[in-house]
Design a protein around this motif. Structure first.
Motif, PDB file in Angstrom:
ATOM      1  N   SER A 399       0.814  -1.215   0.000  1.00  0.00           N
ATOM      2  CA  SER A 399       0.000   0.000   0.000  1.00  0.00           C
ATOM      3  C   SER A 399       0.853   1.273   0.000  1.00  0.00           C
ATOM      4  CB  SER A 399      -0.986   0.006   1.177  1.00  0.00           C
ATOM      5  OG  SER A 399      -2.045   0.878   0.901  1.00  0.00           O
ATOM      6  N   ASP A 453      -1.314   1.695   8.976  1.00  0.00           N
ATOM      7  CA  ASP A 453      -2.083   1.306  10.162  1.00  0.00           C
ATOM      8  C   ASP A 453      -2.958   0.086   9.921  1.00  0.00           C
ATOM      9  OD1 ASP A 453      -3.178   3.301   8.441  1.00  0.00           O
ATOM     10  OD2 ASP A 453      -4.857   3.575   9.809  1.00  0.00           O
ATOM     11  N   THR A 455      -2.471  -2.279   7.715  1.00  0.00           N
ATOM     12  CA  THR A 455      -1.557  -3.413   7.580  1.00  0.00           C
ATOM     13  C   THR A 455      -1.100  -3.903   8.948  1.00  0.00           C
ATOM     14  OG1 THR A 455      -0.808  -2.536   5.472  1.00  0.00           O
ATOM     15  CG2 THR A 455       0.655  -4.095   6.555  1.00  0.00           C
ATOM     16  N   GLY A 483      -6.622   4.713   8.474  1.00  0.00           N
ATOM     17  CA  GLY A 483      -7.302   3.816   7.538  1.00  0.00           C
ATOM     18  C   GLY A 483      -6.467   3.554   6.304  1.00  0.00           C
ATOM     19  N   THR A 485      -5.615   4.671   3.209  1.00  0.00           N
ATOM     20  CA  THR A 485      -5.799   5.895   2.417  1.00  0.00           C
ATOM     21  C   THR A 485      -5.407   5.707   0.953  1.00  0.00           C
ATOM     22  OG1 THR A 485      -3.637   6.613   3.184  1.00  0.00           O
ATOM     23  CG2 THR A 485      -5.542   7.463   4.367  1.00  0.00           C
ATOM     24  N   ILE A 486      -4.809   4.585   0.613  1.00  0.00           N
ATOM     25  CA  ILE A 486      -4.429   4.371  -0.788  1.00  0.00           C
ATOM     26  C   ILE A 486      -5.648   4.474  -1.697  1.00  0.00           C
ATOM     27  CG2 ILE A 486      -4.721   1.840  -0.767  1.00  0.00           C
ATOM     28  CD1 ILE A 486      -2.189   1.750  -2.566  1.00  0.00           C
TER      29      ILE A 486
HETATM   30  C1  LIG Z   1      -4.758  -9.542   2.571  1.00  0.00           C
HETATM   31  C2  LIG Z   1      -5.118  -8.314   1.813  1.00  0.00           C
HETATM   32  N1  LIG Z   1      -6.367  -7.822   1.919  1.00  0.00           N
HETATM   33  C3  LIG Z   1      -6.720  -6.697   1.257  1.00  0.00           C
HETATM   34  C4  LIG Z   1      -5.816  -6.032   0.467  1.00  0.00           C
HETATM   35  C5  LIG Z   1      -6.229  -4.772  -0.274  1.00  0.00           C
HETATM   36  N2  LIG Z   1      -5.557  -3.594   0.298  1.00  0.00           N
HETATM   37  C6  LIG Z   1      -4.501  -3.034  -0.306  1.00  0.00           C
HETATM   38  S1  LIG Z   1      -3.950  -1.699   0.490  1.00  0.00           S
HETATM   39  C7  LIG Z   1      -5.117  -1.818   1.678  1.00  0.00           C
HETATM   40  C8  LIG Z   1      -5.206  -0.790   2.780  1.00  0.00           C
HETATM   41  C9  LIG Z   1      -3.917  -0.625   3.514  1.00  0.00           C
HETATM   42  O1  LIG Z   1      -4.029   0.406   4.460  1.00  0.00           O
HETATM   43  P1  LIG Z   1      -2.778   0.919   5.274  1.00  0.00           P
HETATM   44  O2  LIG Z   1      -1.955  -0.227   5.695  1.00  0.00           O
HETATM   45  O3  LIG Z   1      -3.284   1.800   6.364  1.00  0.00           O
HETATM   46  O4  LIG Z   1      -1.929   1.726   4.218  1.00  0.00           O
HETATM   47  P2  LIG Z   1      -2.360   3.095   3.469  1.00  0.00           P
HETATM   48  O5  LIG Z   1      -3.215   2.704   2.313  1.00  0.00           O
HETATM   49  O6  LIG Z   1      -3.100   3.958   4.440  1.00  0.00           O
HETATM   50  O7  LIG Z   1      -1.077   3.678   3.014  1.00  0.00           O
HETATM   51  C10 LIG Z   1      -5.942  -2.915   1.438  1.00  0.00           C
HETATM   52  C11 LIG Z   1      -7.083  -3.307   2.304  1.00  0.00           C
HETATM   53  C12 LIG Z   1      -4.511  -6.595   0.364  1.00  0.00           C
HETATM   54  N3  LIG Z   1      -3.547  -6.058  -0.366  1.00  0.00           N
HETATM   55  N4  LIG Z   1      -4.199  -7.714   1.065  1.00  0.00           N
END
Ligand SMILES: Cc1ncc(C[n+]2csc(CCOP(=O)(O)OP(=O)(O)O)c2C)c(N)n1
Ligand SMILES: [Mg+2]
Length: 550
Positions: A399, A453, A455, A483, A485-486
């Protein structure tokens, strides 16, 4: 206590695996896997019994975390130049299913794992016995090899147990003579049927028997063929994706081409590296440069940005190497796909073939892009990148964090790119805490991990490390922006704000400090670049969390 066949099998298997270089074991508790647990408790003790091999044992309650820990250990070992399979031991039933995410990642990114899952013996399968399901074949195409092992029957046949260990280790390390997926390292599954009794039997340890063709340690495999040098075109470009290695820099420098290196390529260094390539390619000037490229050489597996994928898709000539375990999935229009970079690619090209103006154009265009200012995820990523070095390795989650590094991580001096690892096989956000812990154990280095967050919260359970277990030297930097935010940067952002937030961003309202306190993990929050840099510079002895509140 008297020696029983299941115990004898477990000791014979562990002894034969250790002899073949499998020294790391991650175990989750359960009764059916008892014989292996007893054997590993002995071999992993401070003072193992007479004749027992020595193993590094880690115990984790949650099998999903255990499997990612093993994946991280294997990644850390490989990055330290000592690739070995790492074993995971579970009981039967849903415990086995919990291994799947890490097994999928290991399959796609070519990481050697040995899954030792306990099962009922054949006569108790399919007759309604408790905690018994169809485990044989459960991992489908995600394993290089699997076997249904009648453990108790093999207890009296150490020669067959040794042969099994030999085959499992070879399959996990990959067979480079093969033309299919089996060429790459990956997971191997031994579903081990144990008949009772399963308890500690106090049996003695024996040296594993010699096999007819002794191999001694990790089998060495010969590389094949020596593909021709790269065509010495003037306007080439090297794209270094995940796991490319420093060799990508060397190829770029030998040909006078610009180097576009992702943060986990281990090649982001030297004077040919264009660290601002993502933003450059997004600009008109970058698009003009890209349109003039004659030849693209891809080393490693790039996954991070659309402009790079577009450059590859449009390449008039494309050559691919080290695409990883998925080398068969290299872009179909590639003229050449090599599993590795041949030495001939490093031969310097004659002066009249190189065009110094080409590199200079990329460099001057790239240098116009500026580093981020103020406080936020980008600044946190730069501070994180600057904290890495020979003694502090990095792990980065999927992400935003890995993309922030791709945009803003500076290039190191030639050959000195920091070791930065990530689960780019499937780019999941799961298991990142345990992967990072594993890298610390497997590499013997202190590790800084950068993750979002969501992750972090996805596998906060990776912080569950019991008082009898060693803690990794791991500092987790959580970029907390409330959350995922990507998604607000993707096409979904056109949705009504409350919908975007509820079904994509998923704000969580979790209190990270309390969560860490619950796991007895030190936590501190930072709210400025200066405070983060200071936190990252402190000596690292254990597991701790730095929450970058942005
Ligand atoms: C196991 C899994 N579930 C769902 C996703 C889809 N996904 C990609 S990024 C993301 C959100 C990540 O949020 P965060 O860790 O807070 O990073 P940010 O986007 O805020 O930088 C999700 C749910 C994924 N890559 N892997
Ligand atoms: Mg986030």
């Amino acid at each position: 206590m008297s020696e029983h066949p299941s115990g004898a099998f477990a000791r014979a298997l562990v002894a034969a695996l250790v002899e073949r270089g499998v020294e790391d074991y991650v175990l989750s508790p359960g009764s059916r896997s008892g014989p292996l647990a007893h054997a590993l408790a002995e071999a992993g003790a401070e003072n193992p019994p007479l004749g027992a091999p020595r193993v590094d044992l880690h115990v984790r309650i949650d099998e999903r975390s255990a499997a990612f820990l093993a994946l991280g250990i294997a990644r850390g070992r490989a990055a330290a130049g000592d690739p070995r399979p790492v074993a995971i031991v579970t009981t039967s039933g849903t415990a086995v299913g919990n291994l799947l995410p890490a097994v999928m990642e290991a399959h796609h990114s070519g990481v050697p794992l040995l899954l030792l899952t306990a099962d009922r013996p054949a006569e108790l399968r399919g007759v309604g016995a408790n905690q018994t399901t169809d485990q044989v074949g459960i991992f489908g195409g995600f394993v290089r090899w699997e076997a249904d092992v009648p453990a108790t029957d093999l207890g009296a046949r150490p020669d067959r147990v040794t042969a099994l260990a030999e085959r499992a280790v070879r399959a996990a390390l990959g067979d480079r003579a093969r033309e299919d997926m089996a060429a790459a390292p990956g997971p191997v599954h031994l579903d081990v049927g144990f008949r009772e009794p399963l308890g500690a039997d106090g049996g003695v340890w024996h040296d594993p028997p010699r096999l007819p063709t002794p191999t001694g340690g990790i089998p060495v495999v010969a590389d094949r063929g020596e593909p021709a040098p790269l065509p010495p075109v003037a306007r080439g470009v090297v794209i270094a994706g995940d796991g490319a290695g420093d060799v990508a820099r060397q190829v770029a420098e030998a040909h006078g081409w610009p180097l576009l290196a992702e943060p986990t390529s281990l090649a982001r260094s030297g004077s040919h590296c264009i660290p601002d390539y993502v933003r450059l390619l997004e600009s008109q000037q970058g698009a003009d440069l890209a349109a003039r490229v004659h030849q693209v050489v891809v080393i490693g597996r790039p996954t991070l940005t659309r402009p790079v994928q577009a450059l590859i898709a449009r390449a008039p000539a494309l050559i691919v190497a080290r695409f990883g375990a998925r080398w068969r999935e290299a872009p179909p229009h590639a003229q050449r796909v090599g599993r590795d970079v041949p030495a001939s690619w490093l031969w310097s090209v004659a002066q009249d073939d190189a065009d110094p103006a080409w590199l200079a154009e990329w460099r001057s265009a790239g240098a116009r892009v500026h580093t981020p200012e103020g406080w936020g995820p980008r600044v946190a990523a730069v501070a994180f990148a600057q904290s890495l070095g020979p003694d502090v390795w990095g792990v980065v989650g999927s992400s935003g964090p890995v993309r922030a590094l791709d945009r803003f991580m500076p290039a190191a001096s030639a050959g000195a790119a920091p070791v930065l690892l990530a689960n780019r096989g499937l780019a999941g956000i799961d298991g990142t805490v345990s992967t990072a812990a594993g890298v610390a154990f497997g590499s013997g280095r202190a590790v800084h991990a950068l993750m979002g967050d969501v992750t972090f919260l996805h596998e906060a359970g990776g912080m569950l490390i019991g008082p009898r277990e060693r803690r990794p030297r791991l500092r987790i930097v959580v970029v907390n922006d409330g959350g995922g935010t990507i998604f607000s940067g993707l096409e979904h952002s056109a949705a009504p704000a409350e919908n975007l937030e509820r079904v994509f961003t998923t704000p969580h309202g979790a209190d990270l400090a309390s969560l860490c306190a619950g796991y007895r993990v030190p936590h501190r929050a930072v709210r400025s670049a200066g405070d983060l840099t200071e936190a990252l510079a402190e000596p690292l002895t254990t597991l701790e969390v730095v929450e970058a509140v942005v």
